[in-house]
Design a protein around this motif. Structure first.
Motif, short mmCIF file in Angstrom:
data_model
loop_
_atom_site.label_atom_id
_atom_site.label_comp_id
_atom_site.label_asym_id
_atom_site.label_seq_id
_atom_site.Cartn_x
_atom_site.Cartn_y
_atom_site.Cartn_z
N LEU A 83 1.51 38.05 7.69
CA LEU A 83 1.30 37.54 6.35
C LEU A 83 2.62 37.39 5.59
O LEU A 83 2.87 36.34 4.97
N MET A 84 3.47 38.41 5.66
CA MET A 84 4.73 38.34 4.93
C MET A 84 5.69 37.33 5.56
O MET A 84 6.45 36.66 4.85
N THR A 85 5.61 37.18 6.88
CA THR A 85 6.42 36.15 7.54
C THR A 85 5.97 34.77 7.06
O THR A 85 6.80 33.90 6.75
N ALA A 86 4.67 34.58 6.99
CA ALA A 86 4.13 33.29 6.55
C ALA A 86 4.57 32.97 5.12
O ALA A 86 5.05 31.86 4.84
N GLN A 118 8.20 30.06 1.33
CA GLN A 118 9.24 30.07 0.29
C GLN A 118 10.49 29.31 0.75
O GLN A 118 11.21 28.74 -0.07
N LEU A 119 10.71 29.30 2.07
CA LEU A 119 11.87 28.59 2.62
C LEU A 119 11.53 27.15 3.03
O LEU A 119 12.33 26.48 3.67
N SER A 120 10.34 26.70 2.64
CA SER A 120 9.86 25.33 2.95
C SER A 120 9.73 25.07 4.44
O SER A 120 9.81 23.92 4.89
N LYS A 121 9.49 26.12 5.22
CA LYS A 121 9.23 25.96 6.65
C LYS A 121 7.70 25.86 6.81
O LYS A 121 7.04 26.78 7.29
N PHE A 122 7.17 24.72 6.41
CA PHE A 122 5.74 24.59 6.23
C PHE A 122 4.95 24.69 7.54
O PHE A 122 3.89 25.31 7.58
N LEU A 178 -2.20 28.77 2.57
CA LEU A 178 -2.52 27.49 3.20
C LEU A 178 -2.79 26.40 2.17
O LEU A 178 -2.53 25.22 2.41
N SER A 179 -3.30 26.79 1.02
CA SER A 179 -3.62 25.81 -0.02
C SER A 179 -2.36 25.14 -0.57
O SER A 179 -2.44 24.06 -1.15
N TYR A 180 -1.20 25.77 -0.38
CA TYR A 180 0.06 25.18 -0.87
C TYR A 180 0.69 24.24 0.15
O TYR A 180 1.68 23.58 -0.15
#
Length: 200
Positions: free
Chosen positions: A160-163, A168-172, A196-198
């Motif tokens: 979760l924290m990795t995701a 935050q780093l735009s690695k979508f 996921l909604s973002y």
């Protein structure tokens, strides 16, 4: 020769008796702690305190922490680390006390010391990642979270924290994959669904 044998028996008997007494002292201390009487638990140990005893210092560090006397707790954990510099348990104890006092730079330093001893310590890696995440230093946070995910590829918190950090780093794409893994681990996870909604 008889005198020497008698002396050895006497010393051996004294050491055995002392060990039994320490067992009883620690037992009494645990009983007081169990009943929430931390002051009595501390006094039980302080009555026979040996400044060179790692075990007593560690126990006192814990009891002072539980008593919300964080500076005293920190002092005893420091004694443990001075005696046994590789002690990870004492370093974690010190981190608890320093965290309670808000000494975050000192906490980061202690986590770093733990990772010098045990580079794969998952707790230290995760907590360092979490501190850097809260500081919005996402690149450093990701480094530590990814270490935990490599060690525990299906761990909920690490995924979760990795995701969130990847988001935050735009690695979508990477973030989407991690959020989906969180949902495999914990179906319906609200934080993962929000993440996921973002992602378009």
């Amino acid at each position: 020769m008889k005198y020497l044998v008698a002396l050895i028996v006497l010393v051996s008997s004294f050491n055995h008796s002392y060990a039994i007494d320490l067992e009883q002292i620690f037992k009494k201390s645990y009983e007081f702690e169990y009943n929430g009487n931390y002051q009595k638990a501390i006094e039980t140990l302080k009555n026979v305190y040996d400044k060179d005893s790692y075990e007593m210092n560690l126990r006192l560090g814990w009891l002072y922490y539980m008593s919300s006397l964080f500076q005293e707790s920190s002092d005893y954990y420091q004694k443990c680390i001075s005696a046994k510099s590789y002690s990870i348990e004492a370093k974690f104890g010190l981190i608890n006390a320093q965290s309670a006092m808000g000494y975050w730079d000192a906490v980061v330093k202690q986590y770093g010391e733990i990772l010098k001893i045990d580079a794969n310590n998952s707790k230290a890696n995760y907590q360092l990642g979490y501190i850097y995440y809260n500081r919005k230093d996402f690149r450093n946070a990701l480094k530590y979270f990814e270490k935990v995910v490599n060690l525990y590829p299906f761990d909920h918190d690490a995924l979760l924290m990795t995701a969130w950090t990847q988001l935050q780093l735009s690695k979508f794409n990477d973030a989407k994959l991690m959020f989906e893994k969180v949902l495999m681990n914990t179906p319906g996870d609200e934080s993962a669904k929000e993440g996921l909604s973002y992602i378009k």
